[in-house]
Design an enzyme around this catalytic site. Sequence first.
Site, PDB file in Angstrom:
ATOM      1  N   GLY A  46       0.822  -1.203   0.000  1.00  0.00           N
ATOM      2  CA  GLY A  46       0.000   0.000   0.000  1.00  0.00           C
ATOM      3  C   GLY A  46       0.853   1.249   0.000  1.00  0.00           C
ATOM      4  O   GLY A  46       1.997   1.236   0.474  1.00  0.00           O
ATOM      5  N   GLN A  51       3.003  10.010   1.075  1.00  0.00           N
ATOM      6  CA  GLN A  51       4.302   9.318   1.094  1.00  0.00           C
ATOM      7  C   GLN A  51       5.160   9.663  -0.114  1.00  0.00           C
ATOM      8  O   GLN A  51       6.362   9.395  -0.110  1.00  0.00           O
ATOM      9  CB  GLN A  51       4.101   7.802   1.169  1.00  0.00           C
ATOM     10  CG  GLN A  51       3.515   7.333   2.502  1.00  0.00           C
ATOM     11  CD  GLN A  51       3.403   5.833   2.534  1.00  0.00           C
ATOM     12  OE1 GLN A  51       2.452   5.271   2.008  1.00  0.00           O
ATOM     13  NE2 GLN A  51       4.384   5.173   3.119  1.00  0.00           N
ATOM     14  N   CYS A  89       5.616  -0.036   7.262  1.00  0.00           N
ATOM     15  CA  CYS A  89       5.286   1.109   6.411  1.00  0.00           C
ATOM     16  C   CYS A  89       6.504   1.430   5.560  1.00  0.00           C
ATOM     17  O   CYS A  89       7.628   1.425   6.072  1.00  0.00           O
ATOM     18  CB  CYS A  89       4.937   2.305   7.298  1.00  0.00           C
ATOM     19  SG  CYS A  89       4.547   3.799   6.388  1.00  0.00           S
ATOM     20  N   LEU A  90       6.290   1.716   4.281  1.00  0.00           N
ATOM     21  CA  LEU A  90       7.421   2.034   3.399  1.00  0.00           C
ATOM     22  C   LEU A  90       8.142   3.307   3.853  1.00  0.00           C
ATOM     23  O   LEU A  90       9.298   3.523   3.486  1.00  0.00           O
ATOM     24  CB  LEU A  90       6.942   2.181   1.955  1.00  0.00           C
ATOM     25  CG  LEU A  90       6.443   0.885   1.299  1.00  0.00           C
ATOM     26  CD1 LEU A  90       5.833   1.175  -0.067  1.00  0.00           C
ATOM     27  CD2 LEU A  90       7.571  -0.144   1.180  1.00  0.00           C
ATOM     28  N   HIS A 131      -4.510   1.434   7.356  1.00  0.00           N
ATOM     29  CA  HIS A 131      -3.179   2.040   7.423  1.00  0.00           C
ATOM     30  C   HIS A 131      -3.043   3.193   6.416  1.00  0.00           C
ATOM     31  O   HIS A 131      -2.572   4.287   6.762  1.00  0.00           O
ATOM     32  CB  HIS A 131      -2.142   0.943   7.147  1.00  0.00           C
ATOM     33  CG  HIS A 131      -0.724   1.403   7.100  1.00  0.00           C
ATOM     34  ND1 HIS A 131       0.226   0.978   8.001  1.00  0.00           N
ATOM     35  CD2 HIS A 131      -0.075   2.246   6.247  1.00  0.00           C
ATOM     36  CE1 HIS A 131       1.385   1.556   7.709  1.00  0.00           C
ATOM     37  NE2 HIS A 131       1.230   2.317   6.642  1.00  0.00           N
ATOM     38  N   GLU A 132      -3.481   2.942   5.174  1.00  0.00           N
ATOM     39  CA  GLU A 132      -3.318   3.971   4.127  1.00  0.00           C
ATOM     40  C   GLU A 132      -4.242   5.159   4.373  1.00  0.00           C
ATOM     41  O   GLU A 132      -3.851   6.309   4.172  1.00  0.00           O
ATOM     42  CB  GLU A 132      -3.573   3.376   2.732  1.00  0.00           C
ATOM     43  CG  GLU A 132      -2.653   2.231   2.335  1.00  0.00           C
ATOM     44  CD  GLU A 132      -1.180   2.475   2.596  1.00  0.00           C
ATOM     45  OE1 GLU A 132      -0.719   3.624   2.490  1.00  0.00           O
ATOM     46  OE2 GLU A 132      -0.476   1.495   2.933  1.00  0.00           O
ATOM     47  N   HIS A 135      -2.863   7.482   6.831  1.00  0.00           N
ATOM     48  CA  HIS A 135      -1.837   8.375   6.260  1.00  0.00           C
ATOM     49  C   HIS A 135      -2.470   9.688   5.778  1.00  0.00           C
ATOM     50  O   HIS A 135      -1.842  10.738   5.843  1.00  0.00           O
ATOM     51  CB  HIS A 135      -1.163   7.718   5.043  1.00  0.00           C
ATOM     52  CG  HIS A 135       0.048   6.900   5.368  1.00  0.00           C
ATOM     53  ND1 HIS A 135       1.172   7.420   5.948  1.00  0.00           N
ATOM     54  CD2 HIS A 135       0.322   5.587   5.137  1.00  0.00           C
ATOM     55  CE1 HIS A 135       2.095   6.462   6.077  1.00  0.00           C
ATOM     56  NE2 HIS A 135       1.590   5.332   5.607  1.00  0.00           N
TER      57      HIS A 135
HETATM   58 NI    NI Z   1       2.502   3.482   5.524  1.00  0.00          NI
END
Ligand code: NI
Length: 169
Positions: A46, A51, A89-90, A131-132, A135
């Site tokens: 995701g 991000q 998380c990236l 999660h997304e 963000h």
């Molecule tokens: Ni994330």
Amino acid sequence: MAIRRIVERGDPVLEKRCRPVTEFNARLHILLDDMAETLEEAGGVGLAAPQVGILRRICIVKDSEDETIELINPEIVETEGEQTGLEGCLSIPGRYGIVTRPYKVRVRAQDRDGVTFEIEDEDLTARCFCHEIDHLDGHLYTEHCDHLLSDEEVDQYIKDHPEQFEEEE
Ligand code: NI
């Protein structure tokens, strides 16, 4: 398409509330295509627009079939049950925490052309929706766990919960 740079925790862009998308134009489509390519390259499931430095309510999620779901102006409209598991998380590379999320989530969103739809999923994909969408309000998963695990703790968690890490055929 182009790969965009993923910003990391500490960058204030990750703590801001994103604005709704109002124009479903070529610029949005390019961003979505770039995000898909960036996510593919990063090997994640995701990615949210902040991000890649864009403060708009846009995210993409890869479901269990490896389909990329594009969510514009998404909202969670229904949740069911609970799941507790590892989350990463990236924007926080290589780190994980134990986070409790709903087991099943129903999301209302718009597609890249502005058409409203609803989608429901469970397990990892439901976790990813939460999660997304977090963000987009400037929240990171670290707010939902008491600490980030050490490598040893991650290994131990995987050993203790093998059922959560079975590879699907
Ligand atoms: Ni994330």
